[in-house]
Design a protein around this motif. Structure first.
Motif, PDB file in Angstrom:
ATOM      1  N   ALA A 462       0.751  -1.297   0.558  1.00 37.06           N
ATOM      2  CA  ALA A 462       0.296  -0.052   0.286  1.00 37.06           C
ATOM      3  C   ALA A 462       0.334   1.180   0.250  1.00 37.06           C
ATOM      4  CB  ALA A 462      -0.800  -0.069   1.515  1.00 37.06           C
ATOM      5  N   LEU A 463       1.602   0.958   0.818  1.00 38.03           N
ATOM      6  CA  LEU A 463       2.707   2.606   1.059  1.00 38.03           C
ATOM      7  C   LEU A 463       3.585   2.352  -0.273  1.00 38.03           C
ATOM      8  CD1 LEU A 463       4.111   1.712   4.360  1.00 38.03           C
ATOM      9  CD2 LEU A 463       2.213   3.967   3.483  1.00 38.03           C
ATOM     10  N   GLN A 464       4.368   1.038  -0.660  1.00 36.39           N
ATOM     11  CA  GLN A 464       5.287   1.906  -1.768  1.00 36.39           C
ATOM     12  C   GLN A 464       4.489   1.944  -3.798  1.00 36.39           C
ATOM     13  OE1 GLN A 464       8.351   1.721  -1.210  1.00 36.39           O
ATOM     14  NE2 GLN A 464       8.626   1.805  -3.204  1.00 36.39           N
ATOM     15  N   THR A 465       3.348   1.329  -3.692  1.00 36.45           N
ATOM     16  CA  THR A 465       2.248   1.490  -4.717  1.00 36.45           C
ATOM     17  C   THR A 465       1.701   2.942  -4.708  1.00 36.45           C
ATOM     18  OG1 THR A 465       0.719   0.410  -3.831  1.00 36.45           O
ATOM     19  CG2 THR A 465       2.289  -0.866  -4.965  1.00 36.45           C
ATOM     20  N   TYR A 466       2.045   4.257  -3.050  1.00 31.98           N
ATOM     21  CA  TYR A 466       0.831   4.896  -3.554  1.00 31.98           C
ATOM     22  C   TYR A 466       1.143   6.289  -4.248  1.00 31.98           C
ATOM     23  CZ  TYR A 466      -0.217   9.576  -1.731  1.00 31.98           C
ATOM     24  OH  TYR A 466      -0.415  11.487  -1.608  1.00 31.98           O
ATOM     25  N   SER A 467       2.633   6.536  -4.999  1.00 32.34           N
ATOM     26  CA  SER A 467       2.584   7.167  -6.362  1.00 32.34           C
ATOM     27  C   SER A 467       1.994   6.852  -6.978  1.00 32.34           C
ATOM     28  CB  SER A 467       4.495   7.786  -5.597  1.00 32.34           C
ATOM     29  OG  SER A 467       4.844   8.419  -4.656  1.00 32.34           O
ATOM     30  N   LEU A 468       2.073   5.171  -7.532  1.00 32.10           N
ATOM     31  CA  LEU A 468       2.079   4.543  -8.322  1.00 32.10           C
ATOM     32  C   LEU A 468       0.346   4.582  -9.162  1.00 32.10           C
ATOM     33  CD1 LEU A 468       4.705   1.519  -8.479  1.00 32.10           C
ATOM     34  CD2 LEU A 468       4.040   3.385  -9.788  1.00 32.10           C
ATOM     35  N   LEU A 469       0.180   4.132  -7.970  1.00 31.92           N
ATOM     36  CA  LEU A 469      -1.021   4.751  -7.850  1.00 31.92           C
ATOM     37  C   LEU A 469      -2.555   6.025  -8.035  1.00 31.92           C
ATOM     38  CD1 LEU A 469      -2.583   2.593  -4.902  1.00 31.92           C
ATOM     39  CD2 LEU A 469      -3.075   1.463  -7.119  1.00 31.92           C
ATOM     40  N   LEU A 470      -1.457   7.028  -7.422  1.00 31.47           N
ATOM     41  CA  LEU A 470      -1.796   8.382  -7.195  1.00 31.47           C
ATOM     42  C   LEU A 470      -1.875   8.481  -9.177  1.00 31.47           C
ATOM     43  CD1 LEU A 470      -3.123  10.800  -5.976  1.00 31.47           C
ATOM     44  CD2 LEU A 470      -0.465  11.906  -5.407  1.00 31.47           C
TER      45      LEU A 470
END
Length: 506
Positions: A462-470
């Motif tokens: 959840a944390l590492q994909t935050y920027s990607l999902l954003l």
């Protein structure tokens, strides 16, 4: 007939209050380790905020972090927690709960020192990994210890204390970051970790663990201290032994986790952790300052972060009082429903704000006199709505950029405050409680460590994909997605959570 752990004889109100107070104080001592967890998770807010102003380290070097490295400052902790969790599942059965907490905290102390002295990204990552090891090991050891300590009637209250202390750690770091740079703040966190190590040597061993080790005499002594002179501790000892013959069978330990009933309970807890993380919980905790800055909070981001974590602490305090009254299932369902509403409202505000924002301004279109100085432009680029180009934009231009939603700047902070408060009433705390309550003493460390291992993988993702999902979903779309997960989680909880409030757990 009283529950095991409750007094069989008539007990005065004063004696009962003294007994409860003694159990709560011991639980608070173990919960101090979870305060270090809260400080660990929140500390990246101070680091990333300070680096935008001054990227110098204590050692005189310069730090430059790419976006994925900023995400890494939060997520790498949960990579480091994986070996800590697995070691805890093994070592709790040999060293016991109390000594495991002390052993688990030592790497975190070293990690804080490395972070404080960090001269480059590699030192920060290594320090954060060590902090993660402590986070994993102490979370399993402290949760197990606190679950086994109190009477059934106040177990819900006691089991929320670790989360309450974790939120206190969040607020502690957020407040001190107003006056201390990130590296001095790390030294303060190291001091708190050292204090926790000292306190663990003053705590009694868990009576359930002593029963498991067949040290009945020591178990009776600890039970007498915890339950008071009016309790039938011999009967509680007998019931503890009997309850641990159920799920574990004749082969306690890792092999017992393959039993159908145990697997089903593990899957329910893991699903709750999945809902917890992908409804935005750890993303908001680790990136509160970045998020508040990006959505245009009406308050300064530092003060907004303190407000958010203060409300979070208040929510955990309320949860302490409500868990035993409302139960685990209803607490989770209520929190997820209100969280979903707050996330939808926040996403709608961000969507409307983006629609009302002025068109991007190219540097080539700027007047000649502006090209020799710096200012900030509002551009729709997802996470950061302020992109540094040169000198500050005039106040009139800033007002023009936000004119579309003038007077509504309070909405994102209000939504985040509501979200943080209600998530502490249920989904923030209950998965950790059930990860321990669902299993008897003989397999509790192993089963809890399996649940926490999956939780760490999920939180890291959840944390590492935050920027990607954003980038993929846009900020509004990401919040709506979190809201959809929260809604699905509420329905799942209604069907699959087995109530444990007020029941004996062995």
């Amino acid at each position: 007939m009283p529950l095991p752990g409750e007094n069989a004889k008539c007990e005065s109100t004063l004696r009962r209050r003294i007994r409860y107070s003694k159990q709560v104080v011991l639980a608070m001592g173990a919960s101090l380790g979870m305060a270090t967890m809260g400080m660990t998770v929140t500390w990246p807010n101070a680091l990333l905020r300070d680096l935008r102003v001054n990227n110098a380290t204590l050692m005189g070097t310069q730090l430059h972090l790419a976006e994925w490295q900023k995400d890494l400052m939060g997520s790498v902790v949960f990579v480091g927690s994986l070996p800590g969790i697995l070691v805890a599942g093994w070592i709790l059965g040999s060293l016991g709960r109390r000594r495991s907490m002390a052993v688990g905290a030592a790497p975190g102390l070293l990690g804080w020192i490395l972070v404080a002295l960090g001269a480059n990204v590699s030192m920060l990552v290594l320090g954060r990994m060590l902090q993660g090891f402590t986070l994993g090991m102490v979370s399993v050891a402290a949760t197990t210890y606190i679950t086994e300590l109190p009477d059934a009637s106040i177990r819900g209250f006691a089991c929320v204390l670790p989360t309450l202390f974790a939120e206190a750690g969040n607020l502690f770091v957020a407040s001190l970051s107003l006056v201390l740079p990130w590296y001095h703040l790390a030294f303060v966190c190291a001091s708190v970790t050292a204090l926790f190590i000292v306190i663990t040597f003053l705590l009694p061993e868990s009576p359930s663990y002593l029963v498991f080790c067949k040290e009945d005499a020591r178990a009776l002594k600890v039970l007498a201290m915890l339950r008071g002179p009016d309790a039938s501790v011999e009967e509680e000892l007998r019931i503890l032994k009997k309850q641990n013959e159920g799920l574990a069978g004749d082969n306690p330990g890792w092999r017992s986790l393959l039993k159908g009933a145990v697997v089903r309970r593990i899957l329910v807890v893991v699903a709750l952790f999945l809902v917890q993380s992908f409804s935005g919980l750890m993303v908001f905790v680790s990136n509160a300052s970045r998020i508040l800055r990006s959505v245009g909070s009406a308050l300064d981001e530092r003060h907004s972060t303190i407000v958010v974590f203060g409300v979070e602490l208040l929510g955990c305090a309320c949860s302490c009082c409500l868990q035993d009254r409302f139960g685990r299932r209803r607490s989770v369902v209520f929190s997820l429903v209100v969280m979903a509403a707050a996330l939808v409202a926040m996403g709608t505000y961000v969507f409307l704000a983006g629609s009302a924002a002025p068109a991007p301004v190219e540097v080539a279109d700027l007047p000649a006199h502006a090209l020799n100085s710096t200012f900030y432009l509002h551009v729709p680029r997802g996470e950061d709505d302020l992109v540094e180009v040169g000198t500050e934009l005039s106040a009139s231009m800033m007002r023009e950029a936000e004119a579309g939603l003038a007077g509504w700047e309070w909405v994102p902070l209000a939504c985040l405050v509501i979200y943080m408060f209600v998530m502490c009433l249920g989904i923030r705390t209950v998965p950790y409680i059930l990860a321990s309550e669902y299993f008897p003493t003989t397999i509790r460390p192993q089963a809890t460590s399996v649940c926490m291992t999956f939780a760490s993988f999920i939180i890291f993702a959840a944390l590492q994909t935050y920027s990607l999902l954003l980038e993929a979903l846009t900020q509004a779309g990401l919040y709506w997605t979190y809201g959809a997960v929260a809604t699905g989680g509420a329905l799942f909880s209604l069907v699959f959570i087995t109530e444990t409030s007020g029941k004996t757990i062995g």
